[in-house]
Design a protein around this motif. Structure first.
Motif, short mmCIF file in Angstrom:
data_model
loop_
_atom_site.label_atom_id
_atom_site.label_comp_id
_atom_site.label_asym_id
_atom_site.label_seq_id
_atom_site.Cartn_x
_atom_site.Cartn_y
_atom_site.Cartn_z
N VAL A 111 -7.01 2.55 -2.01
CA VAL A 111 -6.22 3.78 -2.09
C VAL A 111 -7.11 4.92 -2.58
CG1 VAL A 111 -4.26 4.92 -3.18
CG2 VAL A 111 -4.10 2.51 -2.54
N CYS A 127 0.91 4.13 -2.85
CA CYS A 127 0.64 5.53 -2.49
C CYS A 127 1.80 6.43 -2.90
CB CYS A 127 0.39 5.66 -0.99
SG CYS A 127 -1.20 5.01 -0.47
N TYR A 151 -4.00 5.51 1.94
CA TYR A 151 -4.71 4.23 1.91
C TYR A 151 -5.80 4.28 2.96
CZ TYR A 151 -1.66 2.89 5.82
OH TYR A 151 -1.00 2.84 7.02
N ALA A 207 0.84 -1.20 0.00
CA ALA A 207 0.00 0.00 0.00
C ALA A 207 0.87 1.25 0.00
CB ALA A 207 -0.92 -0.01 1.22
#
Length: 619
Positions: free
Chosen positions: A201, A171, A185, A167
DNA sequence: GCCGTTTTCGGCCCGACTGTTTTCAGTCG
């Protein structure tokens, strides 16, 4: 006595699923889903609750209470037995395939006799699905791919510890885009669920298209599952699904609420919005137009706007153009959207921490101003379980660990190296004596108290590594089970109880030995353990390692109810592992732990008094 | 089947995407 709630929850979930497949009334289905959720988070063991009090659990009415009672008395629920005969075995299994819902599963079964994932695969190979109403070649291909992905993994949940770096990578990539104002996220990862089904996201951008395009073409993405104007779903290179939503920067708060969930929490606050004549979606909180079309007169009576009327107008049979019927976001005046706190405030709610958003009473508490002051990483004053390189598996010297602890603003840490019970790793008594000299030489240069500690191994018979006279020399002792994890509940309970009875054992580390996504943890009679801890003045550890997070969330709640003191420990073996304090605190938040219930949120004098108190009681 | 800062009856969250449709159903979150 076994904790009945888990079984009850599973039974009610099955009832809800089978009802859904049977095309029962959807509100009835939801009532059973909600009952299952309510049972899952209930603090009390329903088997010990007086029967008359079952309906005091929110979501449990007379009908549910009767079924719970029947299960407790007879071990069966008539309704469930009946449903099981009505729904062919295997159809429920089919609905486990993502993209295949109850309607299609039942139809495929009815038309083709498909009753398992294997027979579904054969039907796809034989191109039989494409001839059924509503299905085509594309659906066949989609399902084929889905089943292949399912086959690769036994479980479709990923430990949060594995998902977080993915994640963060996603990002970071999206944050580099010039169009992206904000990137975060959300979803179960933000709520700090211990496992996640996918990564959510959220990006704030005035122009969404380049953001979606960037994800679709990213090196981190293996396959694009869905590509729309607002939403993109992909399979990442490491096999985990990720969903991207791009929203206008002004809608950031509402979108974060929506995308963080949980679904149950969202439903709860949306219902609250409806009762106030408002409607909440991912774009904001809006006034609900009267009669479903005209704009509300400013200051007009909301009471005459029938709840649900706008929605009913969009049902089949409505003859308005579709774009007018479903343009809910554009119909009423905006009330709030920019920040999460604005959205909650407009619903007369205090801002609710993501870790609490599970519809387990947090909305009611926020309305009453009764949200707990949950523990945060910043509340921690020290760490009561970490390893140095004095024992085999620790990687870091005392000096650098102490410096690192000081730089985190902590007052103390307990150097809890393994002992001889783990021969590959541990120190003997002479080794601990030498370490004691090193500790003395370390002094308090960094302004940190280093507690002379040990992580004892609880042997099969409950014996510890050392006799009492040696144990008495330590400032703090953690005891934990490391071996013979396959013993039955009675044996595990007995060996842990033995350890708790020692006047020198101050905390039990990682109680069940679970490793998330790898092994479930052994069975233990938690009631007996809690009672012994409470009576002897022994703490239970919340192990912050994201692989462990042991105690489990529901066990933490029960420990709180039993009045047992907790610790939040890093179990660090490296400098980086000290960050486990964050995981431990977030995990504790999910069980509504407050700082006063955590020993290492207190000054070191309180820790020493806790140790002295037990020695006096048990000595 | 549950429930009430409107209610003990009449409601029950909301929207995106896909595939199969030519106006929508199914699924998902």
């Amino acid at each position: 006595m076994a904790w009945a709630n888990e079984d009850l929850k599973a039974h009610f979930e099955e009832i809800a699923e089978l009802m859904e497949i049977s095309e029962e009334d959807r509100y009835r289905v939801r009532a059973y889903q909600r009952a299952a959720e309510a049972i899952g988070v209930a603090h009390a063991d329903l088997s010990t609750l007086p029967r008359g009090e079952l309906t005091s659990v929110k979501g449990i009415g007379d009908s549910m209470a009767a079924k719970i009672a029947q299960y407790l008395d007879e071990g069966r629920i008539d309704l469930l037995e009946e449903l099981r005969t009505k729904v062919p075995a295997g159809v429920r299994e089919l609905t486990r395939v993502p993209g295949l819902g109850p309607k299609t599963a039942m139809m495929i079964h009815h038309e083709l006799g498909v009753d398992s994932v294997e027979s579904l695969q054969r039907a796809i190979d034989g191109q039989q699905l494409r001839h059924l109403p509503g299905l085509g070649a594309k659906m066949e291909e989609k399902l084929r791919g889905t089943i292949e992905r399912m086959g690769a993994k036994s479980d479709d949940r990923t430990p949060a510890a594995d998902a977080l770096p993915i994640a963060e990578e996603l990002c970071a990539g999206l944050a580099e885009l010039s169009q992206a104002h904000r990137v975060a996220y959300a979803g179960s990862l933000r709520r700090m669920s211990e496992t996640v089904g996918d990564i959510d996201v959220l990006v704030a951008a005035a122009d969404a298209a380049p953001v979606h395009a960037a994800l679709r073409t990213s090196d981190l993405v293996r396959q694009v599952l869905a590509a729309g104007q607002r939403k993109t779903s992909v399979i990442t290179a490491r096999g985990l699904q990720a969903d991207l939503r791009v929203v206008d920067p002004d809608a950031w708060g509402a979108a974060m609420v929506y995308f963080t969930g949980s679904k149950a929490h969202n439903i709860r606050i949306r219902e609250r919005a409806v009762r106030r004549g408002l409607t909440l979606n991912e774009y904001g909180l809006f006034e609900r137009p009267a009669e479903g079309r005209a704009e509300a007169e400013p200051g007009s009576e909301r009471a005459d706007a029938e709840p649900g009327e706008g929605r009913a107008a969009a049902e089949p049979g409505d003859d308005r153009p579709a774009e007018e019927a479903d343009a809910g976001a554009a119909t009423g005046a905006m009330v709030a959207s920019r920040d999460e706190a604005d959205v909650y405030a407009a619903l007369d709610l205090a801002w609710i921490a993501p870790t609490l958003r599970e519809d387990t009473g947090e909305v009611e508490a926020a309305a009453d101003g009764a949200l707990p002051r949950i523990v945060t990483e910043a509340d921690l004053c020290g760490d009561l379980h970490a390893h140095s390189d004095w024992s085999g598996d620790g990687k870091e010297p005392l000096e650098s660990l102490t410096t690192a602890v000081a730089s985190r603003g902590w007052q103390y840490w307990a150097v809890s190296d393994h002992a001889i019970g783990l021969p590959m790793n541990g120190l003997d008594a002479a080794g601990f004596a030498r370490r004691r000299e090193a500790l003395a030489a370390l002094g308090d240069a960094a302004g940190v108290v280093v507690l002379d500690s040990v992580e004892l191994n609880i042997a099969e018979d409950g014996k510890l590594d050392f006799d009492d006279d040696i144990l008495a020399e330590f400032d703090w002792c953690v005891a934990a089970v490391h071996t013979l994890l396959d013993r039955d509940e009675a044996a595990q309970t007995e060996r842990v109880l033995q350890a708790i009875m020692s006047p020198h054992v101050n905390a039990i580390g990682h109680l069940t030995g679970r490793k998330i996504g790898k092994r479930p943890g052994f069975d233990i009679d938690l009631e007996a353990v809690l009672q012994a801890c409470e009576e002897t003045g022994t703490a239970l550890e919340i192990n912050g390692s994201p692989r462990r997070l042991d105690l489990r969330e529901e066990d933490i709640r029960r420990a709180l109810d039993a009045g047992v003191m907790l610790t939040i420990d890093t179990d660090a073996h490296t400098l980086g592992d000290l960050d486990n304090a964050r995981w431990g605190a977030l995990h504790a938040q999910r069980a509504w732990v407050t700082p006063d219930r955590v020993l290492n949120c207190q000054p070191v004098e309180t820790v020493r008094a806790f140790v002295a108190d037990k020695r006096e009681r048990q000595g």
